[in-house]
Design a protein around this motif. Structure first.
Motif, short mmCIF file in Angstrom:
data_model
loop_
_atom_site.label_atom_id
_atom_site.label_comp_id
_atom_site.label_asym_id
_atom_site.label_seq_id
_atom_site.Cartn_x
_atom_site.Cartn_y
_atom_site.Cartn_z
N UNK A 9 1.28 4.40 -8.60
CA UNK A 9 1.82 4.31 -7.11
C UNK A 9 3.14 5.10 -6.80
N UNK A 10 3.95 5.55 -7.67
CA UNK A 10 5.15 6.30 -7.39
C UNK A 10 6.00 5.48 -6.81
N UNK A 11 6.67 4.35 -7.18
CA UNK A 11 7.83 3.44 -6.41
C UNK A 11 8.92 4.72 -6.26
N UNK A 12 9.20 5.36 -7.07
CA UNK A 12 10.35 6.17 -6.80
C UNK A 12 10.36 7.50 -5.69
N UNK A 32 12.97 2.30 -16.77
CA UNK A 32 12.75 3.50 -16.39
C UNK A 32 11.23 4.16 -16.58
N UNK A 33 10.88 4.17 -17.61
CA UNK A 33 9.68 4.53 -17.88
C UNK A 33 8.42 3.86 -17.07
N UNK A 67 0.91 -1.19 -0.06
CA UNK A 67 -0.10 -0.06 -0.20
C UNK A 67 0.83 1.30 -0.04
N UNK A 68 0.27 2.30 -0.41
CA UNK A 68 1.06 3.34 -0.57
C UNK A 68 1.11 4.03 0.70
N UNK A 69 2.44 4.42 1.55
CA UNK A 69 2.53 4.87 2.75
C UNK A 69 3.79 4.67 3.34
N UNK A 87 6.66 3.08 0.84
CA UNK A 87 5.98 1.76 0.14
C UNK A 87 5.27 2.63 -0.85
N UNK A 88 5.34 1.89 -2.17
CA UNK A 88 5.95 0.91 -2.60
C UNK A 88 7.59 1.34 -2.79
N UNK A 89 8.54 0.21 -2.84
CA UNK A 89 9.88 0.58 -3.02
C UNK A 89 10.03 0.32 -4.56
#
Length: 627
Positions: free
Chosen positions: A312-315, A304-305, A267-269, A287-289
């Motif tokens: 969820x924007x893992x970066x 990368x794309x 989950x995003x957090x 998270x996420x990683x």
């Protein structure tokens, strides 16, 4: 018939012409010879030192020796970032007759996409000085190495070099904390120390790798070698060994970090845990990683794309860059502000009909419980998270005093010692709004700030830091990630002044109220406070993602998932001698008490109960072995 005139041969004239021409030729030969002799003399005598040096350079070459990068370990000595042996492909452009043709041949031999030629050409220019190798490809496999060995004679100036490459064994859970190293780019080449980074192809880009680059990198060495006409090394003539980078032991506990990542379950957090007495960051989960190892060798365009386009924007490092309304988690701090400024006493009561109205205004600012809590004092207002009480308190304090007091806890500031890229959040005030938007501050905006909404934004790291200061009863220790550098303890500087209240017992009043949040019959965190093996103080929060119209009710079932409220929870324990302070944020999860609270409880149990049991078990095993 006319008489024909006979031409007589003039021998003297011919001799004169011949003599003059010969003389001119002799003069020219003499002059040219003199010029050659002068040039030879200049080259052999005057320029002797220059050309003898060039000759030696053709025969003797100085090669840089990159240092071994320092290791990263957790507080218990568990390896978090290591160096593994690998083979890299490098090029010295000055030793290549036709760079484009050579790179094209290289692409054919290794069966790379044709589009890689331009990328390889760009990389061939990214180096500190002439005749220094530039990195083309990293982490070659055995088949590629074999192909290059067979075609070596066709690839002058290109070498396969054995080097150590950074590797992150627990990359997903540690990616945002550690960051990653990557290839040195053209902009970085301009600013780096050319001597110290000679032969180095990688540099810290984010996280701890970036913050402690100077410590981890070390000092470059060099060796002097004799080569043949083709550049092959014949023998080593001298060497200055490189100084390896220093190892850094972080404050992070790998087990606690991993638990936090597993509890978020994709989950995003974010979860941030701090040891209040020292400021050591025990866990800093986002998270996420993502897989940081992809960036070390050069991430592909497709990978990368995929990361950038992931919704969820893992970066995105939510722990230090994510800015959220802190919601009701700030009510204990606001209560202290009211006490310190003499606006309320512990016994001040407010009647809550389910809403609050500003004097001479008809708009209703609703409590989360629509029918209200009746008469509430400060303690009960914290326990049941009554909004009406804190609307009234915020109005009486005013935005100026409220903002100034919250700055003392680090809101609106980056108070970390060595956390690279930490955001400062927003602690609004009337001056801030005039500067940012060119507008005046309205009384209704003070009410929104009074329940941790409106313009107020905080990062999970800031919330955990403020909670640690609250647990410390106002004593400030800057949060930090480095525990020891090559065995030497790291002591962060004093970045903020300690908070001293007019009455010391006010800390006890707030702590008691936060304990009742977990154990009281009306406490919003009572579900997470059952069967505690220690005394725990906590406070939940539920942050709105969008603003509701007046008298409009929030209905999660009618909204898409990303418009649901954020769940927040802060806590510390044990109350009598706090060992851990924590902040949990789960995006779009709903109520903080029901979603974020259980995660905070599990993290505290792992640190205060499970960890102690493990230590006792280890001590018993050691005692048994000694016996």
């Amino acid at each position: 018939m006319p008489k024909r005139r006979e031409t007589l041969k003039d021998s003297e004239q011919e001799v004169r012409v011949f003599r003059n021409r010969s003389l001119l030729a002799i003069v020219l030969v003499v002059l040219m010879s003199a010029g050659l002799v002068a040039r030879l003399a200049y080259l052999q005598i005057v320029q002797h030192e220059v050309f003898i040096t060039r000759s030696d350079k053709n025969r003797v070459r100085v090669e840089p020796l990159p240092p071994t990068r320092g290791l990263l370990l957790d507080r218990n000595g568990q390896l978090l970032a290591e160096n593994r042996p690998t083979y890299n492909l490098t090029i010295v452009p000055e030793r290549v007759d036709d760079l484009d043709a050579t790179l094209g041949l290289l692409v054919d031999i290794l069966e790379l996409p044709d589009t890689d030629v331009a990328a390889l050409k760009t990389r061939s220019r990214q180096r500190q000085r002439p005749y220094q190798s530039a990195l083309l490809l990293s982490d070659l496999d055995e088949e590629q190495i074999a192909q290059l060995a067979v075609n070596r004679y066709r690839l002058p100036g290109i070498e396969v070099e054995a080097q150590l490459l950074r590797y992150y064994p627990d990359t997903d859970i540690m990616s945002h904390v550690l960051g990653y190293v990557g290839r040195i780019n053209a902009e970085e080449v301009k600013t780096l120390d050319k001597g110290n980074y000679a032969g180095t192809h990688f540099i810290g880009k984010t996280g701890v790798e970036r913050e402690y680059e100077a410590v981890l990198h070390g000092q470059a060495g060099l060796r002097k070698v004799e080569t043949n006409a083709r550049g092959r090394v014949l023998r080593e003539l001298g060497r200055t060994d490189p100084v390896p980078g220093q190892n850094i032991t972080l404050t992070i506990d790998k087990k606690l970090q991993q638990l936090g990542y597993e509890l978020l379950d994709g989950r995003r957090g974010s979860i941030v845990a701090i040891e209040p007495s020292s400021g050591e960051i025990l866990a800093m989960v986002s998270s996420p990683g993502f897989n940081a190892n992809l960036f070390v060798t050069g991430i592909s365009h497709g990978d990368y794309q995929a990361l950038r386009s992931d919704p969820d924007l893992p970066l995105y490092n939510r722990a230090i860059r994510g800015q959220y309304p802190p919601a009701s988690t700030i009510k204990p701090f606001e209560a202290l502000a009211g006490l310190e400024n003499g606006v309320i006493t512990p016994n001040t009561k407010v009647y809550d009909p389910g809403f609050y109205k500003l004097p001479e205004h008809e708009r209703r600012y609703h409590n989360w419980l629509r029918w209200g809590h009746g008469r509430v004092d400060m303690r009960r207002a914290i326990v049941v998270s009554n909004d009406t009480y804190f609307y009234n308190l915020a109005h009486d304090l005013g935005i100026k005093r409220l903002s100034e007091f919250m700055h003392r806890f680090g809101f609106g500031e980056d108070t970390s010692h060595d956390v690279y890229g930490a955001a400062s959040g927003v602690m609004p005030s009337d001056e801030w709004k005039r500067s940012r938007y060119g507008q005046v501050w309205f009384p209704g905006e003070t009410l929104s700030v009074g329940i941790g909404q409106g313009y107020w934004l905080s990062t999970p790291l800031q919330l955990a830091t403020a909670t640690a200061v609250l647990a410390n009863r106002g004593d400030w220790v800057a949060p930090h990630l480095a525990k020891r550098i090559d065995g030497e303890p790291v002591t962060p500087p004093k970045l903020k002044q300690d908070i001293e209240l007019a009455k010391e017992e006010w800390w006890d009043l707030i702590n008691t109220a936060m304990e009742d949040v977990m154990t009281g019959s009306e406490g919003t965190g009572r579900r997470s406070g059952q069967d505690l093996a220690y005394r725990m103080a906590g406070k939940s929060g539920t942050a709105q993602v969008f603003t509701l119209a007046n008298d409009e009710r929030y209905n999660a079932a009618e909204l898409e998932e990303r418009l649901h409220d954020h769940a927040l929870f802060i806590a510390f324990a044990p109350i009598e001698k706090p060992e851990i302070a924590i902040a949990v944020i789960i995006e779009n999860a709903g109520g903080g008490s029901s979603h974020a609270g259980p995660l905070a409880r599990e993290m505290l149990d792992a640190w205060l109960v499970d960890k102690k049991q493990d230590e006792d078990s280890d001590e018993s095993s050691v005692a048994g072995e000694e016996a």
